[in-house]
Design a protein around this motif. Structure first.
Motif, PDB file in Angstrom:
ATOM      1  N   ASN A 134      62.956  53.353  50.188  1.00  0.00           N
ATOM      2  CA  ASN A 134      61.584  52.914  49.929  1.00  0.00           C
ATOM      3  C   ASN A 134      60.710  53.043  51.185  1.00  0.00           C
ATOM      4  O   ASN A 134      59.910  52.160  51.501  1.00  0.00           O
ATOM      5  CB  ASN A 134      61.574  51.471  49.415  1.00  0.00           C
ATOM      6  CG  ASN A 134      60.276  51.108  48.721  1.00  0.00           C
ATOM      7  OD1 ASN A 134      59.645  51.941  48.094  1.00  0.00           O
ATOM      8  ND2 ASN A 134      59.875  49.849  48.841  1.00  0.00           N
ATOM      9  N   ASP A 135      60.905  54.161  51.919  1.00  0.00           N
ATOM     10  CA  ASP A 135      60.166  54.465  53.154  1.00  0.00           C
ATOM     11  C   ASP A 135      60.475  53.509  54.300  1.00  0.00           C
ATOM     12  O   ASP A 135      59.757  53.493  55.308  1.00  0.00           O
ATOM     13  CB  ASP A 135      58.653  54.487  52.900  1.00  0.00           C
ATOM     14  CG  ASP A 135      58.220  55.659  52.039  1.00  0.00           C
ATOM     15  OD1 ASP A 135      58.837  56.738  52.165  1.00  0.00           O
ATOM     16  OD2 ASP A 135      57.274  55.504  51.249  1.00  0.00           O
ATOM     17  N   ILE A 136      61.548  52.748  54.190  1.00  0.00           N
ATOM     18  CA  ILE A 136      61.947  51.818  55.248  1.00  0.00           C
ATOM     19  C   ILE A 136      63.168  52.380  55.980  1.00  0.00           C
ATOM     20  O   ILE A 136      64.178  52.722  55.350  1.00  0.00           O
ATOM     21  CB  ILE A 136      62.286  50.430  54.662  1.00  0.00           C
ATOM     22  CG1 ILE A 136      61.070  49.851  53.928  1.00  0.00           C
ATOM     23  CG2 ILE A 136      62.743  49.474  55.759  1.00  0.00           C
ATOM     24  CD1 ILE A 136      61.402  48.663  53.060  1.00  0.00           C
ATOM     25  N   ASP A 137      63.084  52.500  57.280  1.00  0.00           N
ATOM     26  CA  ASP A 137      64.192  52.995  58.098  1.00  0.00           C
ATOM     27  C   ASP A 137      65.336  51.983  58.038  1.00  0.00           C
ATOM     28  O   ASP A 137      65.179  50.829  58.458  1.00  0.00           O
ATOM     29  CB  ASP A 137      63.705  53.174  59.540  1.00  0.00           C
ATOM     30  CG  ASP A 137      64.733  53.845  60.441  1.00  0.00           C
ATOM     31  OD1 ASP A 137      65.929  53.504  60.353  1.00  0.00           O
ATOM     32  OD2 ASP A 137      64.331  54.710  61.250  1.00  0.00           O
ATOM     33  N   VAL A 138      66.487  52.417  57.529  1.00  0.00           N
ATOM     34  CA  VAL A 138      67.584  51.471  57.308  1.00  0.00           C
ATOM     35  C   VAL A 138      68.224  51.011  58.607  1.00  0.00           C
ATOM     36  O   VAL A 138      68.881  49.959  58.641  1.00  0.00           O
ATOM     37  CB  VAL A 138      68.663  52.073  56.377  1.00  0.00           C
ATOM     38  CG1 VAL A 138      68.070  52.507  55.054  1.00  0.00           C
ATOM     39  CG2 VAL A 138      69.389  53.230  57.042  1.00  0.00           C
ATOM     40  N   THR A 139      68.057  51.770  59.697  1.00  0.00           N
ATOM     41  CA  THR A 139      68.611  51.364  60.993  1.00  0.00           C
ATOM     42  C   THR A 139      67.699  50.375  61.692  1.00  0.00           C
ATOM     43  O   THR A 139      68.153  49.377  62.264  1.00  0.00           O
ATOM     44  CB  THR A 139      68.832  52.597  61.892  1.00  0.00           C
ATOM     45  OG1 THR A 139      69.725  53.515  61.236  1.00  0.00           O
ATOM     46  CG2 THR A 139      69.463  52.193  63.221  1.00  0.00           C
ATOM     47  N   ARG A 140      66.399  50.617  61.623  1.00  0.00           N
ATOM     48  CA  ARG A 140      65.443  49.746  62.310  1.00  0.00           C
ATOM     49  C   ARG A 140      65.166  48.453  61.540  1.00  0.00           C
ATOM     50  O   ARG A 140      64.926  47.406  62.148  1.00  0.00           O
ATOM     51  CB  ARG A 140      64.131  50.494  62.535  1.00  0.00           C
ATOM     52  CG  ARG A 140      64.256  51.662  63.506  1.00  0.00           C
ATOM     53  CD  ARG A 140      62.919  52.371  63.674  1.00  0.00           C
ATOM     54  NE  ARG A 140      63.013  53.489  64.597  1.00  0.00           N
ATOM     55  CZ  ARG A 140      62.017  54.314  64.894  1.00  0.00           C
ATOM     56  NH1 ARG A 140      60.825  54.136  64.320  1.00  0.00           N
ATOM     57  NH2 ARG A 140      62.187  55.308  65.739  1.00  0.00           N
TER      58      ARG A 140
END
Length: 252
Positions: A62-68
């Motif tokens: 959903n356009d969210i960086d999974v690492t950050r």
């Protein structure tokens, strides 16, 4: 909804498990990833779920960086493994209630029963312990958890492995319903037949690289099994289809 951008994983021993993977799964789309054991499918999934960190590149939900922003990304994704992780001494309803609570989606008893009924679980199984269930029934409870959590992205690792034909057909029907609700579904599989009949797009992975990708429309003119075997074991160099297209004959 599910995206990999130059996603790469090299382990400390030097093994390149995933080599600059680029793909995107849109809402209302099913993407099936084919590949032999060790091809990099599970590594890709582990990176998308932030179970491991990438060497290079980015995975987004959903356009969210999974690492950050791992906690924020996990609000939008559900994961189903080959063997769904459920609590064996809990009933089907108790498992559903537990995972709904973790996602802040709790409802009343009738609400849980409604979801279990929707996925085709027999009513006499609602209050049976999960350890008494067949694999097909466990997978249905897994889909029920996806539904009640309202996860917009669904990532699955070999979810149809070991299912009998009827259970497999029922499971695929549930995936089609998820697609119809606008969820993005990413699935790794060895099952060429189900990938061909279910997927909007199919990717083939070898040695950590996505070496080919086909749409449902393209597969109307190509034999997916032949294509897969050619890339895995034949003379095909594994270059992308744009660089090394297969000649297709249009029907007369």
């Amino acid at each position: 909804m599910i995206e990999a951008i130059d996603l790469t994983k090299r382990y400390e021993d030097g093994i390149l498990a995933l080599d600059h993977l680029n793909l995107k799964v849109a809402p209302g789309e099913i993407f099936c990833l084919l590949g032999a054991n060790g091809a990099g499918k599970s590594t890709a999934i582990n990176l998308m779920l932030n179970f491991i960190e990438p060497t290079e590149g980015t995975a987004k939900i959903n356009d969210i960086d999974v690492t950050r922003e791992p906690l924020e990304a996990k609000k939008y994704v559900a994961y189903l493994s080959e063997n769904v992780s459920l609590y064996g001494n809990f009933t089907a309803r108790q498992n559903l209630e537990f995972f709904a609570g973790l996602a802040g989606k709790q409802t009343d008893l009738d609400g849980y029963y409604k979801v279990l009924r929707r996925v085709g679980l027999p009513e006499n199984a609602f209050e049976k312990r999960i350890k008494e269930f067949s694999k097909g029934m466990r997978q249905k409870v897994g889909i029920a958890i996806v539904i009640i959590r309202d996860a917009r992205a669904v990532i699955m690792d070999e979810p149809t492995s070991g299912l009998d034909p009827q259970a497999g057909a029922e499971f695929l029907h549930l995936l089609e319903e998820l697609r119809g609700e606008g969820r993005a579904v990413f699935m790794s599989t060895h099952d060429i037949f189900r990938a061909r009949t279910l997927a909007d797009r199919v990717g083939i992975m070898k040695s950590g690289r996505l070496i080919s990708e086909r749409t449902r429309q393209e597969l109307e003119y190509e034999d997916l099994e032949e294509l897969y075997l050619d890339y895995m074991y034949g003379t095909n160099t594994g270059r992308d289809k744009i660089e090394n297209p297969l000649v297709r004959q249009e029907p007369q």
